[in-house]
Design a protein around this motif. Sequence first.
Motif, PDB file in Angstrom:
ATOM      1  N   GLU A   5       0.910  -1.181  -0.278  1.00  0.00           N
ATOM      2  CA  GLU A   5      -0.004   0.194  -0.040  1.00  0.00           C
ATOM      3  C   GLU A   5       0.450   1.206  -0.057  1.00  0.00           C
ATOM      4  N   ASP A   6       0.136   2.417  -0.480  1.00  0.00           N
ATOM      5  CA  ASP A   6       0.871   3.013  -0.530  1.00  0.00           C
ATOM      6  C   ASP A   6       0.504   4.534   0.393  1.00  0.00           C
ATOM      7  N   PHE A   7      -0.335   4.293   0.650  1.00  0.00           N
ATOM      8  CA  PHE A   7      -0.712   5.661   1.761  1.00  0.00           C
ATOM      9  C   PHE A   7      -0.997   4.944   2.819  1.00  0.00           C
ATOM     10  N   ILE A   8      -0.221   4.962   4.180  1.00  0.00           N
ATOM     11  CA  ILE A   8      -0.700   4.148   4.844  1.00  0.00           C
ATOM     12  C   ILE A   8      -0.709   4.913   6.603  1.00  0.00           C
ATOM     13  N   ILE A   9      -1.859   4.542   7.416  1.00  0.00           N
ATOM     14  CA  ILE A   9      -1.709   5.598   8.606  1.00  0.00           C
ATOM     15  C   ILE A   9      -2.013   4.504  10.027  1.00  0.00           C
ATOM     16  N   ILE A  10      -0.520   4.586   9.987  1.00  0.00           N
ATOM     17  CA  ILE A  10      -0.159   3.709  12.022  1.00  0.00           C
ATOM     18  C   ILE A  10      -1.445   3.891  12.589  1.00  0.00           C
ATOM     19  N   GLY A  11      -1.329   3.271  13.494  1.00  0.00           N
ATOM     20  CA  GLY A  11      -2.227   3.550  15.135  1.00  0.00           C
ATOM     21  C   GLY A  11      -2.844   2.728  15.769  1.00  0.00           C
ATOM     22  N   THR A  12      -3.847   2.387  16.510  1.00  0.00           N
ATOM     23  CA  THR A  12      -4.021   1.451  18.099  1.00  0.00           C
ATOM     24  C   THR A  12      -5.554   1.550  17.866  1.00  0.00           C
ATOM     25  N   VAL A  13      -6.737   0.567  17.751  1.00  0.00           N
ATOM     26  CA  VAL A  13      -7.527   0.729  17.768  1.00  0.00           C
ATOM     27  C   VAL A  13      -7.534  -0.406  19.003  1.00  0.00           C
ATOM     28  N   ALA A  14      -8.471   0.323  20.174  1.00  0.00           N
ATOM     29  CA  ALA A  14      -8.135  -0.669  21.515  1.00  0.00           C
ATOM     30  C   ALA A  14      -9.434  -0.958  22.118  1.00  0.00           C
ATOM     31  N   SER A  15      -9.766  -2.616  22.278  1.00  0.00           N
ATOM     32  CA  SER A  15     -11.309  -2.100  22.935  1.00  0.00           C
ATOM     33  C   SER A  15     -11.324  -1.517  24.082  1.00  0.00           C
ATOM     34  N   ASN A  16     -12.650  -0.192  24.333  1.00  0.00           N
ATOM     35  CA  ASN A  16     -13.039   0.513  24.881  1.00  0.00           C
ATOM     36  C   ASN A  16     -13.836  -0.476  26.196  1.00  0.00           C
ATOM     37  N   PRO A  17     -13.115  -0.457  27.306  1.00  0.00           N
ATOM     38  CA  PRO A  17     -13.714  -1.193  28.895  1.00  0.00           C
ATOM     39  C   PRO A  17     -15.159  -0.222  29.149  1.00  0.00           C
ATOM     40  N   SER A  18     -16.501  -0.243  29.577  1.00  0.00           N
ATOM     41  CA  SER A  18     -17.810  -0.306  29.523  1.00  0.00           C
ATOM     42  C   SER A  18     -17.289   0.891  30.634  1.00  0.00           C
ATOM     43  N   PRO A  19     -18.241   1.691  30.870  1.00  0.00           N
ATOM     44  CA  PRO A  19     -18.303   2.736  31.717  1.00  0.00           C
ATOM     45  C   PRO A  19     -18.911   2.553  33.014  1.00  0.00           C
ATOM     46  N   PHE A  20     -17.999   2.730  34.175  1.00  0.00           N
ATOM     47  CA  PHE A  20     -18.801   2.480  35.008  1.00  0.00           C
ATOM     48  C   PHE A  20     -19.227   4.301  36.327  1.00  0.00           C
ATOM     49  N   LEU A  21     -20.003   4.280  36.883  1.00  0.00           N
ATOM     50  CA  LEU A  21     -20.265   5.614  37.664  1.00  0.00           C
ATOM     51  C   LEU A  21     -20.498   4.752  39.914  1.00  0.00           C
ATOM     52  N   ASN A  22     -20.355   4.861  41.011  1.00  0.00           N
ATOM     53  CA  ASN A  22     -20.935   4.650  41.420  1.00  0.00           C
ATOM     54  C   ASN A  22     -20.519   5.682  42.921  1.00  0.00           C
ATOM     55  N   THR A  23     -21.313   4.558  43.859  1.00  0.00           N
ATOM     56  CA  THR A  23     -20.783   6.392  45.525  1.00  0.00           C
ATOM     57  C   THR A  23     -20.415   5.426  46.304  1.00  0.00           C
ATOM     58  N   ASP A  24     -19.909   5.986  47.053  1.00  0.00           N
ATOM     59  CA  ASP A  24     -19.754   5.166  48.488  1.00  0.00           C
ATOM     60  C   ASP A  24     -19.728   6.310  49.591  1.00  0.00           C
TER      61      ASP A  24
END
Length: 379
Positions: free
Chosen positions: A294-313
């Motif tokens: 390939e002649d035009f190339i983009i390098i990077g990382t596509v990572a899994s995004n863990p589920s958001p969480f929200l809690n209280t103490d």
Amino acid sequence: MKKFLLILSLILTINITGFSYTINSTGKSAMIQWFQNNNYWTNTYWYFDWEGMAGSFTWGFTDYIGQSTVYSIINNTTLQKWFDNLNTAKSNGTLTQAMINEFYDAVFQSIVDGNIIAAWDFNGLTNYGSSPLTATKSNSNLTVGGLARGIGVLTSGSATNNAWGGTDMVGNNISQATNLYQDYITFTLKPNAGYILYLDTIRAYNIQRTSDGAAYGQWQYSKNGGATYTNIGSSITWGNNYSSSGNLQASIALTSIANMQNIDANTTVKFRLLLWGASSSSGNWYLNNYQNEEDFIIIGTVASNPSPFLNTDKSTVNDFIYSQSELGPSETQSFTLFGGNLTTDNIVITTPSDYEISLDSTSGFTSSITITPSTHLNK
């Protein structure tokens, strides 16, 4: 009236910190280190070894507890060809140190290529190529918008083969290219739901142009649908080689641009390359086919995004009442709200009747508060 003091403790989790490699070469081995920081690997080392000029070739990885796996089949086609050629040379006695060094280069490039997230091959294109031009290769967890010409980039007259581009980029400066003529090309990157994008590099590429074609360009990006753009580096002078071999351009680093990291599925990154300086409306400019891959190339990382969480103490909230004989309001008490992997969507906290809440222990108490995670993340 009872009062709450809210203490914010939001946590941002980043799965992959980046990609880098170091080389340890003692005449027998090379090692490439791939730094990860997720639930599975702490440090992973890719390696390549040869056992002298008459020995065997192996490569694989070792994980952080010292286990190792040697790949008997190399999935990368280009690397497999190198492997076959070296083993053939070893068998017939023609193996040289120069061949070993070239294989090193191929190993390192192959591992970097493992992080190709989008790439275009211009071999076989005619008539300037289609617009948009679909990526030849793309990460399965990324939506890639094809290379597209702006409305000012035309495709009249004859075109060279094995290249993608257009004509009529006659603006005198970047402002005219942007506003008057709209002479530019674009492509977009957007992680799929459940994934985060980290951009690393626009790999070295090649520009072919006629003597009267666009002479200058400027890379930009947008994260708001193209409403506004930010320059990437400074303007580029394409060069004066007008043959089919074109003009090789330097790679463009993106890792130092904060807006190019931690991009979630709610955001589309739009890249734009402004073009100007053609001395004739018939002057041609192309992204050029200059190599076997390939002649035009983009390098990077596509990572899994863990589920958001929200809690209280709420362990710090005790006996939060007072009787009618007491004048009130009560003493202030506090609790902690914590979470991770959050978007920038607002968090709204509403109190029950007879209670108020604030982010300050002495003022600002109300029945409801709104918190924007991006202003409180601990990075």
